[in-house]
Design a protein around this motif. Sequence first.
Motif, short mmCIF file in Angstrom:
data_model
loop_
_atom_site.label_atom_id
_atom_site.label_comp_id
_atom_site.label_asym_id
_atom_site.label_seq_id
_atom_site.Cartn_x
_atom_site.Cartn_y
_atom_site.Cartn_z
N ARG A 62 5.16 -4.93 8.94
CA ARG A 62 4.60 -3.64 8.54
C ARG A 62 5.25 -2.56 9.37
N HIS A 63 6.01 -1.67 8.75
CA HIS A 63 6.66 -0.58 9.46
C HIS A 63 5.64 0.50 9.79
N GLU A 109 4.89 4.33 11.13
CA GLU A 109 5.33 5.69 11.41
C GLU A 109 4.13 6.58 11.15
N ARG A 158 6.82 5.89 16.04
CA ARG A 158 7.57 4.99 15.16
C ARG A 158 7.90 3.72 15.92
N GLU A 159 8.24 2.69 15.17
CA GLU A 159 8.62 1.43 15.79
C GLU A 159 9.77 1.64 16.77
N THR A 175 13.24 0.67 18.57
CA THR A 175 14.47 0.00 18.15
C THR A 175 15.33 -0.22 19.39
N ALA A 184 6.81 -7.48 16.14
CA ALA A 184 6.68 -6.75 14.87
C ALA A 184 6.81 -7.68 13.67
N ARG A 185 7.43 -8.82 13.87
CA ARG A 185 7.60 -9.79 12.77
C ARG A 185 6.48 -10.83 12.71
N TYR A 231 1.87 -3.71 18.87
CA TYR A 231 2.63 -2.58 18.35
C TYR A 231 3.19 -1.83 19.55
#
Length: 185
Positions: free
Chosen positions: A2-3, A5, A14-15, A17, A58-59, A66
């Motif tokens: 689930r992304h 933002e 936001r996620e 990276t 996150a996966r 989160y």
Amino acid sequence: MRHVEISGKRLRLREVTTTDVDALHAVYGDPTATEHLPFDPRTREEVEEIVAQALEAARAEPRRLYVLAVIDLDDDEAIGVARLHIEADHPHSAEIGLGLRPDHWGRGMGTDLIRLMLMFGFRDLRLHRIWGARSPANTAAQLAMLVAGMVEEGRIRHHVRARGAWRDSVVHSALEDEWEGHRDV
């Protein structure tokens, strides 16, 4: 996966990276920024591992962690990090934690960030209880939590060991039925 933002008036979450390692290291590696956090400043390699673990989390199904980059909407720059960890034994309760670069302190960003985290937890994740702990000496975090609508619950004695000494933590929480989701964030 689930992304995530979510945006407010001044901040966006936001996620994280792999491109956020330097921005997160500016918080996690800074002695001033980590003065009241429950760990010593992190190396860049340790921050790389934190980001790798966040991407793995996150996966996960169900997702319990989160780790979000905090973006200043004025310049679209990552200025901090926010975490929300859903408790495995109590999936309607989560702990939040946050860190901002010191050059963004004193402008109400912490309060805005806590409000965004509460909105995310209550509105999007349908949590019942969200809590966070702070160093007793961190009066800025105390004010931010109280202004954001959290209630001070009490002190956990010798809760964490940081910088070679035991430190108490003061717990704050917000409950779903008390949360004022209509507040501007």
